[in-house]
Design a protein around this motif. Sequence first.
Motif, PDB file in Angstrom:
ATOM      1  N   TRP A 279       0.858  -1.178   0.000  1.00 19.15           N
ATOM      2  CA  TRP A 279       0.000   0.000   0.000  1.00 19.15           C
ATOM      3  C   TRP A 279       0.899   1.234   0.000  1.00 19.15           C
ATOM      4  CZ3 TRP A 279      -5.131   0.207  -0.770  1.00 19.15           C
ATOM      5  CH2 TRP A 279      -5.887  -0.938  -0.542  1.00 19.15           C
TER       6      TRP A 279
ATOM      7  N   ARG B 155       0.645   5.769  -0.572  1.00 16.86           N
ATOM      8  CA  ARG B 155      -0.284   6.894  -0.560  1.00 16.86           C
ATOM      9  C   ARG B 155       0.387   8.138  -1.112  1.00 16.86           C
ATOM     10  NH1 ARG B 155      -0.803   7.825   6.027  1.00 16.86           N
ATOM     11  NH2 ARG B 155       1.286   8.722   6.364  1.00 16.86           N
TER      12      ARG B 155
ATOM     13  N   ARG C 264       4.552  10.272  -3.736  1.00 22.10           N
ATOM     14  CA  ARG C 264       3.966   9.019  -3.267  1.00 22.10           C
ATOM     15  C   ARG C 264       4.907   8.378  -2.254  1.00 22.10           C
ATOM     16  NH1 ARG C 264       2.478   5.456  -8.108  1.00 22.10           N
ATOM     17  NH2 ARG C 264       4.738   5.211  -8.208  1.00 22.10           N
TER      18      ARG C 264
ATOM     19  N   TYR D  38      -4.835   6.474  -1.663  1.00 20.25           N
ATOM     20  CA  TYR D  38      -4.142   5.246  -1.298  1.00 20.25           C
ATOM     21  C   TYR D  38      -4.162   4.282  -2.489  1.00 20.25           C
ATOM     22  CZ  TYR D  38      -3.706   6.642   3.546  1.00 20.25           C
ATOM     23  OH  TYR D  38      -3.349   7.293   4.701  1.00 20.25           O
TER      24      TYR D  38
ATOM     25  N   GLY E 172      -6.361   3.632  -7.193  1.00 21.19           N
ATOM     26  CA  GLY E 172      -6.338   4.470  -6.003  1.00 21.19           C
ATOM     27  C   GLY E 172      -7.714   4.700  -5.412  1.00 21.19           C
TER      28      GLY E 172
END
Length: 119
Positions: A36, A38, A45, A94, A112
Amino acid sequence: QVQLVESGGGLVQAGDSLRLSCTASGRTFVGYVMGWFRQAPGKEREFVASITWTIGTTSYADSVKGRFTISRENAKNTVYLQMNSLKPEDTAVYYCASRRYGISDYNYWGQGTQVTVSS
């Protein structure tokens, strides 16, 4: 064709919880790492958490340790990110991603899901 589809984002208040899901399809993910990431507005990112598909070894960014938990459900080809004690600084899009174990670059990405935490 590999597809990663995220869901579960939304608008919550500080201190609340959310669970994100990432359903994977198109190949077997044995030998892969699921991650994961974000990205907040105006920022790069960043890594959040990862889990190895086969054994379930996890890794977390320092900023989420103790608050977020990554897990997977092999039978459903799904990876989860349980987010507790959310803070406004957790606000971001995310993304779910995957890479082959032993390779540094993630080569499959989802579209996302937005998480917004209000103060």
